[in-house]
Design an enzyme around this catalytic site. Structure first.
Site, PDB file in Angstrom:
ATOM      1  N   CYS A 163     100.438 -12.124  -4.064  1.00 57.53           N
ATOM      2  CA  CYS A 163      99.884 -11.037  -3.029  1.00 57.53           C
ATOM      3  C   CYS A 163      98.397 -11.166  -2.531  1.00 57.53           C
ATOM      4  O   CYS A 163      97.939 -11.437  -3.520  1.00 57.53           O
ATOM      5  CB  CYS A 163     100.555  -9.772  -3.101  1.00 57.53           C
ATOM      6  SG  CYS A 163     102.368  -9.465  -3.410  1.00 57.53           S
ATOM      7  N   ASP A 207      59.644 -16.694  14.912  1.00 56.52           N
ATOM      8  CA  ASP A 207      60.396 -16.259  16.181  1.00 56.52           C
ATOM      9  C   ASP A 207      59.787 -15.103  16.666  1.00 56.52           C
ATOM     10  O   ASP A 207      59.604 -14.163  16.189  1.00 56.52           O
ATOM     11  CB  ASP A 207      61.878 -16.067  15.579  1.00 56.52           C
ATOM     12  CG  ASP A 207      62.558 -15.888  17.044  1.00 56.52           C
ATOM     13  OD1 ASP A 207      63.051 -17.089  17.599  1.00 56.52           O
ATOM     14  OD2 ASP A 207      62.939 -14.825  17.347  1.00 56.52           O
TER      15      ASP A 207
END
Length: 491
Positions: free
Chosen positions: A34, A441
């Site tokens: 599981c 940037d």
């Protein structure tokens, strides 16, 4: 993590979905495995054993739980955050390389012998490349069984199985149901869900939280006309795939990403899903990222305001590299215009009955034939673009999900016209380096100044040392302070 028994037990008892994909719980008494968030009553501790992959569970003789469907949990975030051989191998296996090229092809791409690759994967994941690829084929088969009306023989070969017998045996072994039983269960569960003819609809899981604003906003704001579009609440784009072409529509939902695929060859299903998950950064661990970034008091308010930002990536590294050069020192709109001209002139036409997509983005081989004088670019930019295209076309510059990040940076920096910004944005969005950083940037510098962070590249890089290894995610939070369309979900 699967070796930390106490931590795994706590995750299972709390049904913590954040750990889905990090490890799997195998129950000795039932023979079932599981995901940690399985809704069933947790088994006794002495009956649990923890394994690192679904393939390892299957190889140990466990079958998938029918309630939590562990084979469909998000992938381990380790393969996105690491740059070593095992992580690169896992990214390639998820991209379908073993099915197409075999284990020797995988090893050749990594630069190792097949024995070394198998040894490393078995040591860390409890399964070799063939077992990992088999687990992926089983998941693909289940998707086709449950979401299409294809005959089972077509499903088997589309999923990558060499024979129908192997397909039947694998499905029975992994899911404890025959293929026909899987389809019957799916039809009963989805009898009210309309099926679009010729397409496959599925759900792409992710670890919460996920903020879709910058993720879809960035993809749509920079979309190349004819290749990408936003339509009816979904980001749509064309795909170039190993066996054919495709069109995908991706829509953000509260607990998953809706995905509708139209493929010319169903053998491309696995790789199409893998590339869509990669583009949307769906296997990230937002809890780990945000926890690290919150440690900086100036970043913490941005993280708390909109947690779970992802890094928008690309489905084709070569395509993005070309677009990055076209976007040097120009506006987003101008970059789209330049790219659209290349698409019209050199792109391969595709059919899109559901929308307005017209072309694939041109391949490097197609762009190698372009006339530099036809480009409305400065002479230096033309040289940068044609040199890049030539290196991509002849294979001397291999860019992809399996790239060695530092080696790729070195090769890019050696090209004329490539500076830190272009190299780092390619590393961030095309190669998937979570620590890529853009201190020069303009948007990052402006946001840093407004927040009281150092705004010069050198000083900001020094301050960002505390954000490692998640600086690419810090960039997303810094960009989000601007009103630019890349930060807003389209309407």
């Amino acid at each position: 993590m699967y070796t930390d028994t106490d931590r795994c037990v706590r995750a299972v008892r709390s049904k913590d979905a954040r750990f889905d994909g990090w490890f799997f719980t195998a129950v000795r008494t039932t023979g079932i495995y599981c995901r940690p968030s399985c809704p069933a009553v947790p088994p006794k501790v002495e009956n649990m054993t923890f394994l690192p992959s679904a393939a390892a569970c299957q190889q140990a003789g466990f079958r998938a739980c029918k309630r939590c469907r562990p084979d469909t949990s998000p992938g381990s975030p380790e393969w996105n955050a690491r740059a070593d051989a095992v992580a690169r191998a896992m990214r390639l296996i998820q991209d379908g390389v073993v099915d197409r090229e075999g284990v020797p092809g995988l090893a050749a791409r990594l630069g190792y012998s097949t024995r070394q690759v198998e040894r490393q994967l078995n040591a860390e994941l409890g399964a070799g490349p063939l077992a990992l690829a088999r687990a992926q084929r089983a998941q693909t088969a289940r998707l086709l069984i449950e979401t299409s009306g294809l005959p089972m023989g077509d499903v088997a070969f589309a999923a990558g199985f060499s024979s129908i017998r192997t397909f039947n045996e694998t499905v029975r072994e992994v899911f404890a149901l025959a293929p026909g039983e899987l389809r019957l269960r799916a039809e009963k569960a989805n009898r009210h869900v309309p099926r679009v003819p010729g397409s496959i609809s599925l759900r792409l899981p992710y670890r919460a939280p996920l903020n879709p604003d910058n993720l879809f906003g960035h993809l749509v704001a920079t979309a190349v006309p004819g290749v990408e579009e936003w339509r009816a609440g979904a980001y749509r784009r064309t795909l170039r795939l190993p066996y054919g072409t495709g069109v995908v529509a991706l829509s953000p939902q509260p607990d998953h990403i809706g995905c509708q695929l139209a493929l010319t060859d169903l053998r491309d299903l696995t790789i199409a899903i893998s590339r869509c998950r990669w583009m949307l950064d769906l296997d990230a661990d937002p809890e780990a990222v945000d926890e690290q970034l919150r440690a900086d008091p100036l970043l913490a308010p941005l993280v708390d305001k909109a947690p779970g930002r992802r890094v928008p990536r690309t489905v084709d590294a070569a395509e993005f590299a070309v677009r990055a050069v076209l976007g040097q020192q120009v506006s987003t709109a101008a970059a789209r215009t330049h790219a659209a001209r290349l698409v019209t002139a050199y792109g391969e036409p595709v059919a899109d009955p559901e929308g307005g997509l017209t072309h694939l983005f041109p391949s490097p081989q197609a762009l190698a034939a372009l006339d530099p004088q036809s480009l409305a670019l400065p002479a230096s930019r033309r040289t940068t673009l044609t040199t890049l295209v030539g290196a991509l076309a002849d294979g001397s510059l291999p860019l992809g999900i399996d790239s060695d990040w530092e080696a790729a940076r070195a090769q890019l920096n050696a090209l004329p016209g490539f500076g830190p910004w272009t190299t780092e944005v390619i590393a961030m969005r095309a190669l998937g380096d979570p620590d890529a950083f853009l201190p020069s940037d303009l948007g990052v510098r402006r946001a840093a100044k407004e927040l009281g962070l150092p705004s010069t590249p050198a000083a900001l890089t020094a301050r960002a040392a505390g954000w490692r290894p998640w600086r690419a995610y810090a960039v997303q939070y810094l960009w989000a302070t601007d009103a630019h369309p890349i930060n807003h979900l389209p309407v």
